[in-house]
Motif scaffolding. Structure first.
Motif, short mmCIF file in Angstrom:
data_model
loop_
_atom_site.label_atom_id
_atom_site.label_comp_id
_atom_site.label_asym_id
_atom_site.label_seq_id
_atom_site.Cartn_x
_atom_site.Cartn_y
_atom_site.Cartn_z
N LEU A 6 -36.50 47.29 61.24
CA LEU A 6 -36.41 48.29 62.31
C LEU A 6 -34.96 48.54 62.71
N ARG A 7 -34.13 47.49 62.73
CA ARG A 7 -32.71 47.69 63.03
C ARG A 7 -32.06 48.56 61.96
N HIS A 8 -32.53 48.41 60.72
CA HIS A 8 -32.00 49.23 59.63
C HIS A 8 -32.48 50.68 59.73
N LEU A 9 -33.76 50.86 59.96
CA LEU A 9 -34.32 52.21 60.00
C LEU A 9 -33.92 52.99 61.25
N TYR A 10 -33.76 52.28 62.36
CA TYR A 10 -33.46 52.92 63.65
C TYR A 10 -32.26 52.23 64.29
N PRO A 11 -31.06 52.40 63.71
CA PRO A 11 -29.90 51.65 64.20
C PRO A 11 -29.50 51.98 65.64
N ALA A 12 -29.85 53.15 66.12
CA ALA A 12 -29.49 53.52 67.50
C ALA A 12 -30.54 53.06 68.51
N VAL A 21 -41.25 43.65 69.04
CA VAL A 21 -41.85 42.93 67.92
C VAL A 21 -42.24 41.55 68.43
N ALA A 22 -43.45 41.13 68.11
CA ALA A 22 -43.93 39.82 68.55
C ALA A 22 -44.72 39.18 67.42
N ASP A 23 -44.84 37.87 67.52
CA ASP A 23 -45.64 37.11 66.56
C ASP A 23 -46.62 36.26 67.35
N ASP A 24 -47.90 36.59 67.21
CA ASP A 24 -48.95 35.85 67.93
C ASP A 24 -49.57 34.75 67.08
N GLY A 25 -48.88 34.38 66.02
CA GLY A 25 -49.39 33.35 65.13
C GLY A 25 -49.96 33.91 63.84
N THR A 26 -50.18 35.21 63.80
CA THR A 26 -50.70 35.84 62.58
C THR A 26 -49.61 36.57 61.82
N GLY A 27 -48.39 36.43 62.27
CA GLY A 27 -47.27 37.12 61.64
C GLY A 27 -46.67 38.14 62.58
N PRO A 28 -45.42 38.49 62.37
CA PRO A 28 -44.77 39.46 63.25
C PRO A 28 -45.38 40.85 63.11
N ARG A 29 -45.43 41.53 64.23
CA ARG A 29 -45.94 42.90 64.23
C ARG A 29 -45.31 43.66 65.39
N ILE A 30 -45.36 44.97 65.30
CA ILE A 30 -44.85 45.84 66.36
C ILE A 30 -45.90 45.86 67.47
N THR A 31 -45.50 45.46 68.67
CA THR A 31 -46.46 45.43 69.78
C THR A 31 -46.26 46.58 70.76
N ALA A 32 -45.09 47.22 70.72
CA ALA A 32 -44.85 48.39 71.58
C ALA A 32 -43.92 49.34 70.83
N TRP A 33 -44.17 50.64 70.96
CA TRP A 33 -43.36 51.65 70.28
C TRP A 33 -43.10 52.79 71.24
N HIS A 34 -41.83 53.01 71.58
CA HIS A 34 -41.48 54.05 72.56
C HIS A 34 -40.48 55.06 72.00
N LEU A 35 -40.35 55.12 70.69
CA LEU A 35 -39.46 56.10 70.08
C LEU A 35 -40.21 57.41 69.87
N PRO A 36 -39.50 58.53 69.82
CA PRO A 36 -40.17 59.82 69.64
C PRO A 36 -40.71 60.04 68.23
N THR A 37 -40.34 59.20 67.30
CA THR A 37 -40.85 59.30 65.93
C THR A 37 -42.11 58.46 65.80
N GLN A 39 -44.58 55.58 64.70
CA GLN A 39 -44.38 54.17 64.38
C GLN A 39 -44.52 54.00 62.88
N PRO A 40 -43.61 53.28 62.23
CA PRO A 40 -43.73 53.10 60.78
C PRO A 40 -44.95 52.26 60.42
N THR A 41 -45.54 52.62 59.32
CA THR A 41 -46.71 51.89 58.83
C THR A 41 -46.25 50.61 58.13
N PRO A 42 -47.16 49.66 57.91
CA PRO A 42 -46.80 48.46 57.15
C PRO A 42 -46.24 48.80 55.76
N ALA A 43 -46.76 49.83 55.12
CA ALA A 43 -46.27 50.23 53.81
C ALA A 43 -44.84 50.77 53.90
#
Length: 112
Positions: A6-12, A21-37, A39-43
Motif C-alpha cells: 500500500l505504501r508503494h501503490l499509494y505513496p501520498a 491494516v490489521a492482523d486478527d490472527g488470520t493474516g494481515p488485511r485491510i480493515t478500513a479504506w478511506h481513499l477515493p479510489t 480498495q485494491p483486491t487481493p489479486a
C-alpha cells in the motif's frame, strides 16, 4: 506485506488516516479504506508485491550508498585538510563510483 504494498501503490496516502491494516490472527488485511479510489483486491495486491519489494530494496540500497558517500566525503575533507593529495584523489575516485552507483539504482527504480 500489505502495508509495504500500500505504501508503494499509494505513496501520498497516510496509513493512519487513509487506510488501516490489521492482523486478527488470520493474516494481515485491510480493515478500513478511506481513499477515493477503490480498495485494491487481493489479486491486485499480490500483483504489486514484486514492484513494492524492488522499490523497498532500492530505498535500502540508496540509504546504504548515501551513508557510504557521507563517510567518503568526511575522509576526503580530512585528507585535503591534512595535505594528503594521493589519498584525496583515491577517495575522490571512490566518491565518483558511489555517485555512479546511486544514479544506476535510481534509474533502475524509475524503470521498474
Amino acid at each position: 506485506m500489505i502495508a509495504l504494498i500500500l505504501r508503494h501503490l499509494y505513496p501520498a496516502a497516510d496509513p493512519l488516516r487513509d487506510y488501516t491494516v490489521a492482523d486478527d490472527g488470520t493474516g494481515p488485511r485491510i480493515t478500513a479504506w478511506h481513499l477515493p479510489t477503490p480498495q485494491p483486491t487481493p489479486a491486485e495486491l499480490a500483483a504489486a508485491l514484486p514492484a513494492a519489494q524492488a522499490a523497498a530494496q532500492a530505498r535500502a540500497d540508496l540509504t546504504e550508498a548515501q551513508a557510504m558517500l557521507d563517510e567518503r566525503y568526511r575522509l576526503y575533507t580530512r585528507a585535503v585538510a591534512s595535505g594528503n593529495t594521493q589519498d584525496a584523489a583515491d577517495i575522490q575516485a571512490e566518491i565518483q563510483d558511489i555517485l555512479t552507483y546511486i544514479q544506476e539504482v535510481r534509474n533502475a527504480a524509475g524503470a521498474a
